[in-house]
Write an enzyme that holds these catalytic residues in place. Structure first.
Site, PDB file in Angstrom:
ATOM      1  N   TRP A 132       1.052  -1.564   0.047  1.00  0.00           N
ATOM      2  CA  TRP A 132      -0.536   0.245  -0.002  1.00  0.00           C
ATOM      3  C   TRP A 132       0.673   1.434   0.276  1.00  0.00           C
ATOM      4  CZ3 TRP A 132      -0.457  -4.010   3.180  1.00  0.00           C
ATOM      5  CH2 TRP A 132      -1.809  -4.841   3.369  1.00  0.00           C
ATOM      6  N   ASP A 133       1.732   1.705  -0.399  1.00  0.00           N
ATOM      7  CA  ASP A 133       3.269   2.695   0.543  1.00  0.00           C
ATOM      8  C   ASP A 133       3.100   2.803   1.800  1.00  0.00           C
ATOM      9  OD1 ASP A 133       4.755   3.992  -0.558  1.00  0.00           O
ATOM     10  OD2 ASP A 133       3.552   5.155  -2.261  1.00  0.00           O
ATOM     11  N   TYR A 134       2.452   1.950   2.316  1.00  0.00           N
ATOM     12  CA  TYR A 134       2.563   2.520   3.745  1.00  0.00           C
ATOM     13  C   TYR A 134       3.558   2.726   4.767  1.00  0.00           C
ATOM     14  CZ  TYR A 134      -2.423   2.512   3.791  1.00  0.00           C
ATOM     15  OH  TYR A 134      -3.954   3.502   3.749  1.00  0.00           O
ATOM     16  N   ASP A 135       4.909   3.077   3.377  1.00  0.00           N
ATOM     17  CA  ASP A 135       6.383   3.325   4.653  1.00  0.00           C
ATOM     18  C   ASP A 135       6.258   3.964   5.738  1.00  0.00           C
ATOM     19  OD1 ASP A 135       5.986   5.335   2.934  1.00  0.00           O
ATOM     20  OD2 ASP A 135       7.646   4.772   1.390  1.00  0.00           O
ATOM     21  N   LYS A 178       1.696   6.279   8.328  1.00  0.00           N
ATOM     22  CA  LYS A 178       0.586   7.367   7.372  1.00  0.00           C
ATOM     23  C   LYS A 178      -0.570   6.525   7.430  1.00  0.00           C
ATOM     24  CE  LYS A 178       3.812   7.309   2.906  1.00  0.00           C
ATOM     25  NZ  LYS A 178       4.376   6.493   1.956  1.00  0.00           N
TER      26      LYS A 178
END
Length: 681
Positions: free
Chosen positions: A317-320, A345
């Site tokens: 989810w690009d939840y870096d 995020k």
């Protein structure tokens, strides 16, 4: 504006006195680290500006970098002015998006020295032209008057580390080759700007540490995101650390693009690691992807890993982790604890023991939506803190669709919600199109959080908008594929799916979910509750005629909190704002030349407190581009703001001044018409 839900509870005097002892020992006049102190608390013990007098603040000075005049419009259209200056060596020192470094007189804003890197403008950096800040380090082994005893370190858009004399701006020739070291990405780059450094280095214990920013969603075998520790005197490589433990599978890479923290007393470095490549499909990187999406503690002198704690398993989810870890001491029911606070995020807050990395309060592994695309290997659970509430909503429904014009744009928003997969947080990406809420910009982003150690309250800017991510089967994607207007496109080479991503917006271009789209949140950590929330920003600088709808704007930048009882922040409209730290009431607004999408800072100079913010806009958000650093302070006796300036410099001032101007113009035309008619008669 959403009104405050309650007031901050009274803090016992004994606790306040103990907390005062924990305030960083850097001089109250200084701001020596990007986050205020090495632990990134963004707290200042200055108290000359208070809720009682903040309405008397005026602009002290404005400094223009010259980029608007000297760079082409095409170049400026790819800039993000996110710099936060340092106050060191009696100078205010910051970097420009093109990696020039400038030192200013703190009282007047006059330039003292300037270092021009003359970076090649043919790069086209993947994360745009950006430099969030520099690092300061003093070599106490050198004589007080020696050159480069105090140094400024900067990472660049072409992946160099530059060392400058903090007093003169000249290169420190003995650092690397003539004051610079070029990092090795480990693999051939697709283009020169694929690999860059955007966040400030950390310099401590004789070591300067830098991460990297890498183009998202290009390929499975992206450049390695190794963190580099360099000798602060010579530039020699001391160590490297890979943020992703590959678990026997050499696919996917992670990096540290966000700001880092350091405990100066113990020499421990705290890193927020990113998601592995590519962002939205992980079939070639099975498992939890150990040390990606994690807070990691390393010994700064050796790079040895002490502990790591993962906040997302197998991220698709690009939840870096986008924010600097915050190091502080908090009061809990079992006593005081030294902790690392990590905002995400998703709007979650993880509070970890600084020594062990274990959660201070329980974290639950909860089941999350499954049924990803072919070849995906999702984690069945994800970690959720139990003591602290989420800073933003974690789910939305079709009924949450919003539109200014209910019979036109709201139905369009409802249709977009209804046609997408939407099972709540951690709904996997799909070929149908999946709603991401919170979006990949947060929740909380690179601006991080601020923590008041006296009152034990955390403050965070949050974004609240929705994105839609769609996976596209490789067979359907030709070499000439172009994403629809308003969509990001990622080829994800080496994966069976490419992807597109877009803001879910109405025909008017506004986010489809209900406002506020950006809010400042205050959290009592010990009690585990949100004290208040206030929307931040209006539509004034985007809406026709400057109509200031108080919807809030997405907030990727951070905040500043002071002992004087104020919280300062910028937004995507052109104002610096001050909020009452106890109630969340908006007390003051200072007009900026363009939006200040940067972290503010404060310092004391000649017994006056200044608050400074970078006002250069952000091309990624569509905000107007500029090149200013702006300082405010309390008005002197001869500078009391007029009633007119107080009106114009408030949100809505442009609307009302324009309206008044139209009324005056119409009145003049009417008077001229009457006079002309009388003369004819």
């Amino acid at each position: 504006m959403k009104r405050p839900s309650c007031l901050i509870a009274h803090v016992p005097i004994a606790l306040a006195l103990v907390a005062l002892a924990l305030i960083p020992l850097a001089p109250a006049t200084a701001w020596q680290h990007w986050g205020g102190d090495g632990g990134g608390t963004r707290f200042s013990p200055l108290d000359k500006i208070t809720p009682a007098n903040v309405d008397g603040m005026v602009r002290a000075w404005e400094f223009r970098t010259g980029d608007l005049q000297n760079k082409s419009p095409a170049l400026m259209a790819r800039t993000k002015f996110q710099t936060t200056p340092l106050l060191v060596e009696d100078s205010l020192i910051f970097c420009t998006p093109f990696n020039d470094v400038v030192a200013l007189d703190p009282g007047t804003g006059a330039q003292k020295w300037r270092f021009d890197l003359n970076i090649s403008t043919d790069l086209r950096p993947a994360n745009r032209w950006n430099c969030r800040g520099v690092a300061y380090w003093r070599d106490d082994a050198r004589a007080a008057d020696a050159a480069c005893r105090s140094r400024i370190f900067m990472g660049t858009n072409d992946a160099r580390v530059i060392a400058l004399d903090a007093r003169t701006g000249r290169r420190c020739a003995e650092f690397g080759s003539n004051g610079e070291v070029r990092l090795d990405p480990g693999v051939p780059l697709d283009w020169p700007g694929e690999y860059q450094i955007t966040s400030p280095p950390v310099a401590s214990h004789g070591v300067v540490v830098v991460g990297s920013a890498i183009a998202d969603n290009r390929r499975v075998s992206a450049p390695r995101g190794s963190v580099h520790g360099l000798d602060a005197r010579t530039g020699a490589l001391r160590w490297t650390w890979d943020p992703l433990l590959h678990d026997g599978v050499d696919a996917g890479h992670a990096n540290v693009w966000a700001p880092m923290s350091v405990d100066e007393a113990t020499g421990v470095l705290y890193l927020p690691t990113s998601s592995p490549s590519p962002d939205f499909w992980g079939g070639k990187r099975p498992g939890n992807n150990t040390h990606a999406n994690s807070v990691a503690a390393l010994r700064i002198e050796s790079g040895e890993l002490i502990w790591a704690y993962q906040t997302v398993h197998h991220d698709v989810w690009d939840y870096d982790l986008p924010a600097q870890p915050t190091l502080t001491r908090i009061d809990t029911s079992s006593g005081q604890r030294d902790v690392v606070i990590q905002a995400t995020k998703q709007g979650l807050l993880f509070v970890l023991d600084k020594t062990t990395g274990q959660p201070v309060w329980p974290v639950e592994e909860r089941p999350v939506p499954q049924s990803g695309v072919d070849g995906e290997l999702l984690s069945p659970t994800q970690p959720f803190p139990t003591h602290l509430p989420a800073l933003v909503p974690q789910r939305l429904s079709v009924d949450d669709a919003f539109g200014v014009l209910p019979f036109w744009d709201r139905p369009g928003c409802r249709a977009q919600f209804a046609s997408s997969r939407n099972d709540g947080l951690y709904t996997p990406p799909s070929t149908q199109g999946t709603l991401l809420f919170p979006m990949t910009g947060g929740g909380v982003n690179w601006g991080g959080v601020a923590f008041d150690p006296v009152n034990q309250i955390l403050y965070a800017n949050t974004s609240r908008a929705v994105q839609r991510v769609t996976l596209i089967p490789r067979a359907a994607v030709g070499d000439d594929f172009k994403a629809p207007p308003g969509h990001d496109y990622g080829p994800q080479r080496g994966a069976p799916f490419a992807m597109t991503r877009s803001l879910v917006a109405s025909p008017l271009g506004m986010p489809c979910n209900k406002p506020p789209w950006g809010a400042l949140v205050a959290v009592d950590l010990k009690a585990g509750k949100i004290l208040w929330q206030s929307s931040v920003g209006t539509t004034e600088d985007r809406a026709p005629l400057g109509i200031p709808f108080a919807f809030g704007t997405p907030l990727v930048n951070g905040v500043l909190v002071t002992k004087g009882g104020l919280v300062f922040t910028g937004a995507m409209d052109a104002y610096l704002r001050a909020y009452d730290a106890k109630s969340g009431a908006e007390l003051w607004q200072g007009r900026l030349p363009v939006p200040g999408i940067a972290n503010p800072m404060t310092y004391l100079w000649n017994d006056e407190q200044y608050v400074v913010i970078g006002a250069g806009g952000n091309s990624e958000s569509g905000a107007t581009i500029g090149d200013s650093l702006v300082a405010f302070r309390l008005a002197r006796a001869s500078e009391a703001p007029s009633l007119w300036s107080r009106t114009i410099d408030r949100p809505g001032g442009r609307f009302w001044s324009g309206t008044i101007g139209i009324v005056v113009a119409l009145a003049c035309l009417l008077a001229i018409g009457v006079t002309w008619r009388r003369r004819r008669i």
